[in-house]
Each structure stands twice: as structure tokens, then as C-alpha cells.
Scaffold this motif. Structure first.
Motif, short mmCIF file in Angstrom:
data_model
loop_
_atom_site.label_atom_id
_atom_site.label_comp_id
_atom_site.label_asym_id
_atom_site.label_seq_id
_atom_site.Cartn_x
_atom_site.Cartn_y
_atom_site.Cartn_z
N LEU A 74 0.78 -1.16 -0.14
CA LEU A 74 -0.02 0.14 -0.01
C LEU A 74 0.78 1.25 -0.03
CD1 LEU A 74 -2.97 -1.11 2.42
CD2 LEU A 74 -2.96 -1.09 -0.20
N ILE B 150 2.12 2.08 -3.42
CA ILE B 150 1.45 2.50 -4.68
C ILE B 150 0.73 3.98 -4.06
CG2 ILE B 150 -1.37 2.39 -5.02
CD1 ILE B 150 -0.76 -0.74 -5.22
N LEU C 188 3.82 6.18 -5.22
CA LEU C 188 3.47 6.31 -6.66
C LEU C 188 2.43 7.29 -7.10
CD1 LEU C 188 4.18 2.87 -8.28
CD2 LEU C 188 5.89 4.57 -8.22
N ILE C 189 1.36 7.19 -6.55
CA ILE C 189 0.22 7.94 -6.60
C ILE C 189 0.36 9.46 -6.11
CG2 ILE C 189 -2.14 8.36 -6.18
CD1 ILE C 189 -2.61 5.74 -6.07
N ALA D 185 2.91 10.79 -8.85
CA ALA D 185 2.27 11.30 -10.21
C ALA D 185 1.46 12.75 -10.01
CB ALA D 185 1.54 9.98 -10.46
N TRP D 186 0.73 12.86 -9.04
CA TRP D 186 -0.14 13.77 -8.86
C TRP D 186 0.63 15.09 -8.50
CZ3 TRP D 186 -4.81 13.94 -11.43
CH2 TRP D 186 -5.37 13.02 -11.84
N ALA E 255 5.09 12.26 -12.46
CA ALA E 255 4.43 10.97 -13.04
C ALA E 255 5.71 10.35 -13.81
CB ALA E 255 3.20 11.41 -13.83
N LEU E 256 6.36 10.96 -14.61
CA LEU E 256 7.40 10.29 -15.24
C LEU E 256 8.42 9.71 -14.61
CD1 LEU E 256 7.50 12.57 -18.77
CD2 LEU E 256 6.07 10.39 -18.29
N ALA F 224 8.46 9.10 -11.34
CA ALA F 224 7.90 7.68 -10.91
C ALA F 224 7.83 6.56 -11.65
CB ALA F 224 6.37 8.00 -10.02
N PHE F 225 7.45 6.55 -12.85
CA PHE F 225 7.47 5.72 -13.73
C PHE F 225 8.71 5.12 -14.10
CE2 PHE F 225 6.62 3.91 -18.10
CZ PHE F 225 5.52 2.81 -17.78
N PHE F 226 9.58 6.09 -14.61
CA PHE F 226 10.89 5.67 -15.08
C PHE F 226 12.07 5.25 -14.14
CE2 PHE F 226 9.14 7.26 -19.05
CZ PHE F 226 9.27 6.17 -19.78
N PHE G 84 8.88 2.41 -11.16
CA PHE G 84 7.68 1.39 -11.56
C PHE G 84 8.11 0.29 -12.62
CE2 PHE G 84 4.17 0.11 -14.65
CZ PHE G 84 3.53 -0.54 -13.61
N MET H 228 -8.07 -2.59 -6.39
CA MET H 228 -6.72 -1.85 -6.46
C MET H 228 -6.49 -1.59 -7.99
SD MET H 228 -4.27 -0.44 -4.89
CE MET H 228 -4.34 -0.97 -3.20
N PHE I 240 -5.07 1.74 -9.20
CA PHE I 240 -3.80 2.07 -9.75
C PHE I 240 -4.05 2.87 -11.12
CE2 PHE I 240 -0.17 0.49 -12.04
CZ PHE I 240 0.90 1.10 -11.00
N GLY J 262 -5.36 6.41 -10.34
CA GLY J 262 -4.25 7.24 -9.50
C GLY J 262 -3.04 7.47 -10.04
N PHE J 263 -2.50 6.20 -10.93
CA PHE J 263 -1.06 6.47 -11.25
C PHE J 263 -0.93 6.42 -12.61
CE2 PHE J 263 3.03 4.24 -12.24
CZ PHE J 263 3.83 5.41 -11.89
N PRO K 15 -2.21 10.07 -14.79
CA PRO K 15 -1.18 11.03 -14.80
C PRO K 15 -0.07 10.69 -15.51
CG PRO K 15 -1.55 10.13 -12.35
CD PRO K 15 -2.47 9.59 -13.16
N VAL K 16 0.36 9.67 -15.68
CA VAL K 16 1.48 8.87 -16.15
C VAL K 16 1.12 9.32 -17.63
CG1 VAL K 16 3.07 6.89 -17.05
CG2 VAL K 16 2.78 7.37 -14.64
N ALA L 37 1.11 12.78 -18.75
CA ALA L 37 2.51 13.32 -18.74
C ALA L 37 3.12 13.02 -20.07
CB ALA L 37 3.49 13.04 -17.43
N MET L 38 2.85 11.60 -20.51
CA MET L 38 3.59 11.18 -21.64
C MET L 38 3.20 11.96 -22.72
SD MET L 38 4.10 6.96 -20.95
CE MET L 38 5.20 6.36 -20.10
#
Lengths: 295, 64
Positions: A188, A191, A194-195, A198-199, A203-204, A206-208, A211, B12, B16, B19-20, B23-24, B27-28
Motif C-alpha cells: 500500500l 502505491i 507512486l500516486i 504522479a499527482w 509522474a514520469l 515515478a514511472f521511469f 515502476f 486496486m 492504480f 491514481g497512477f 497522470p503517467v 505526462a507522456m
């Protein structure tokens, strides 16, 4: 690595004599704090955390951060693995705190909780390749691509939770319950972070940085640390459940897992000494019937 | 608590996705300079994609 083997003729020795010779060699490589692995843990974690401000403040481009993060995450497991076996310090040792600190923190980039890892990994050792009781048996696949695809499938939201099932079988002991709570908090928390990132406009990053490297790293780890040393996942005997093998990608890329058989036979030998122990023990292992593939 | 955690786990993928992943995706789109269709903002496209993918993952049990 000195790839020479012994001149002693082990093929005519009895099981008892082989066991004695094997133990004598193993004893030479056991003991002391594996400081190289302590450095690995500290450097890897420091670099991964440093990537965040370096990327956010445009000191390095995101793609460079991503490449480094993939390496960081892929090699984040092994320091924890040493800690799971108490190879930094046993219970009661003055440096026990270091063992537990490394165990708990090295897998932060992988989001793998130490309590779960330690309990399930001990089961893996005591039941290697047992379809019912080895928590890692689900990583079996007939070939390399199958192993990678299998590892991706096992991370799907609706897939079987092998470690969860293994914990359930162990019963509701305080240690198991603590591991379950720890796993829930880690999952939890990951996640939520990450959320939140991102907000908050990251976001990028966190992703690159987390994640995607986490998924790439998990595929790498499952392939080299679980599938490759245990394929074909059929035999359960002490000298049959793990093979010695030569990796096409070399020993460093495969994270030393060419010598994983040494770890299964003598888990107290730290990773950095597995290679030397293997070469000294190779003829004994051959006499014992260990599967040796090109090494 | 257990009931709440089970409910949270069940939903979830959607959480997910929204929430995640939303925005990804947004942003992309911004980073690659791709225009959102029909005058929508990037985050609207991200939310639609993230919600859809999250729902698919929830009901099929698979992201890919």
C-alpha cells in the motif's frame, strides 16, 4: 576466478569421505562479515535514492536515470538475500543490527518485504523443486523466454500469490502475521507513494525510476536467481536440485548465479566466495552427481 | 479491517489505473507533444485510458 580443479581422485571415495572433504572446503569460505556485500548494499541504495533529485533537478536526463535505476533495482535483492541467511551477522552478534538493516532496506527499490522474503526463502531451501512446498516452484518454465513471460504473468493482478500461499501453510504464527502486515504496508505504501508522486508533477520520474525498473528488475531476478539455476525443476535431492552452469551473459550479468549450487549446499558461504568454493569443490560435486553445464 | 483490505485489493487495479497510470499517460502526451483529440486536456485522456485499463485488469485479472 581461478578455474582450476583439484588433483585428488574423488571418484573412488565413499559418500562419507566426500561429505568430509566437501565440509572441509566449505569451512574455509565461511565466516567474517562480507564487507563487499555491505558496500554493494550501501552504494546501490544510495545511488538509487540519489537518482530522484538528480533527475528532478535536471542534473541528469531521465533516460540516464532510467538506465541506472534498472541496474539498481536488478541488483537490489542479493544483499537482502545474504541477510536472510544471517551471513552478515548471526543472532547475538554485535553487528546483528547491520544484518537486519541491510535485509530490510536493500529491497526498497524492489518493494519486497524482508519478513516475507526470509520466511519463504527458507522454505525454498528446505523444499527446493517440490511442486507443493517450494514457494519458487511457480517460476518453472520449459525455456528462457517462457521463464520471462511466466514471471510477467505472475505479477498480474489476478495471478496466484505463491508467497501468500506459502505463508498461509506456515500457520498464523507471530512471525508469519508480522510478515503479512509488513507486506500489506509495503504494497500500500508503494502505491500511495507512486500516486502521490504522479499527482505532484513527477509522474514520469515515478514511472521511469521506480515502476518500470521494478518490473524489469523482477524479470531479471526471477530469470537468473530462480529459473536458470533450478531448471528443469524436476529433482529434489541435495545434489540434484540446483545446477552449476555457464551463463552466456557472463557471471556479473547473471549476478554470480553460475555458482548457485554452492549456495544451496552451503548457504553460509557469502556470494562473493561462491565461485572460489565452487572451483575447489567442483570434482566433489561431479562425483556427487551435480548437473554441471559448461562450467 | 480484513474486509476493508479485501475490498481495497479487489479494486486496486482501478485505483492504480486512475491514481497512477492516468497522470503517467497525461505526462507522456505532454512530453511527446501529442495533441489530445477533440480538444480534451491530456489528463482527461489519461483518466479515460487509466480507468479503462484498470477496469479491464480488475475484471480479467490481467494487465497484459
Amino acid at each position: 576466478m581461478n578455474e582450476t580443479t583439484s588433483s585428488v581422485d574423488y571418484s573412488s571415495m565413499s559418500d562419507a569421505e566426500l561429505a568430509k572433504a566437501e565440509k572441509e572446503i566449505a569451512r574455509k569460505y565461511i565466516g567474517g562479515v562480507p564487507w563487499g556485500m555491505v558496500f554493494w548494499w550501501f552504494a546501490n541504495l544510495t545511488i538509487w535514492f540519489a537518482l530522484w533529485p538528480l533527475v528532478i533537478f535536471n542534473v541528469i536526463p531521465l533516460w540516464v536515470g532510467f538506465a541506472i535505476a534498472c541496474v539498481n533495482v536488478s541488483i537490489a535483492y542479493l544483499p537482502s538475500h545474504e541477510a536472510q541467511h544471517s551471513n552478515f551477522a548471526k543472532v547475538g552478534h554485535p553487528l546483528r543490527w547491520l544484518n537486519e538493516l541491510i535485509g530490510r532496506t536493500s529491497t526498497i527499490p524492489l518493494v519486497l518485504p524482508y519478513g516475507v522474503l526470509r520466511l519463504t526463502h527458507m522454505k525454498h531451501h528446505s523444499h527446493t523443486n517440490d511442486p507443493e512446498n517450494d514457494p519458487d516452484y511457480g517460476n518453472n518454465a520449459p525455456n528462457a523466454w517462457g521463464a520471462i513471460w511466466n514471471s510477467i504473468k505472475k505479477r498480474q493482478s489476478g495471478s496466484d500469490d505463491d508467497y501468500g500461499k506459502a505463508l498461509e501453510k506456515m500457520g498464523q504464527t507471530p512471525e508469519v502475521m508480522a510478515a503479512i502486515y509488513e507486506a500489506i504496508i509495503w504494497r500500500l505504501g508503494h502505491i500511495a507513494i507512486l500516486i502521490a508522486l504522479a499527482w505532484s508533477g513527477f509522474a514520469l520520474e515515478a514511472f521511469f525510476l521506480w515502476f518500470l525498473p521494478k518490473h524489469i528488475g523482477m524479470s531479471h531476478i526471477v530469470f537468473y536467481l530462480s529459473w536458470a539455476p533450478h531448471v528443469p525443476f524436476e529433482k529434489m535431492g541435495r545434489y540434484e536440485n540446483t545446477r552449476a552452469w555457464r551463463s552466456k551473459m557472463g557471471n556479473i550479468f547473471s549476478q554470480g548465479m553460475q555458482y548457485h549450487v554452492i549456495h544451496h549446499l552451503h548457504p553460509a558461504i557469502p556470494l562473493f566466495r561462491n565461485g572460489a568454493a565452487y572451483w575447489e569443490m567442483r570434482d566433489i560435486l561431479q562425483a556427487r552427481g551435480v548437473q554441471i553445464d559448461g562450467l | 479491517m480484513e474486509t476493508f483490505l479485501k475490498l481495497l485489493a479487489a479494486w486496486m487495479p482501478v485505483i492504480f489505473g486512475v491514481g497512477f497510470l492516468a497522470p503517467v499517460f497525461a505526462a507522456m502526451l505532454v512530453a511527446t507533444g501529442v495533441e489530445a483529440p477533440l480538444g480534451f486536456a491530456p489528463i482527461h485522456v489519461g483518466l479515460a485510458a487509466g480507468l479503462s485499463w484498470g477496469l479491464i485488469a480488475k475484471f480479467t485479472g490481467r494487465w497484459v
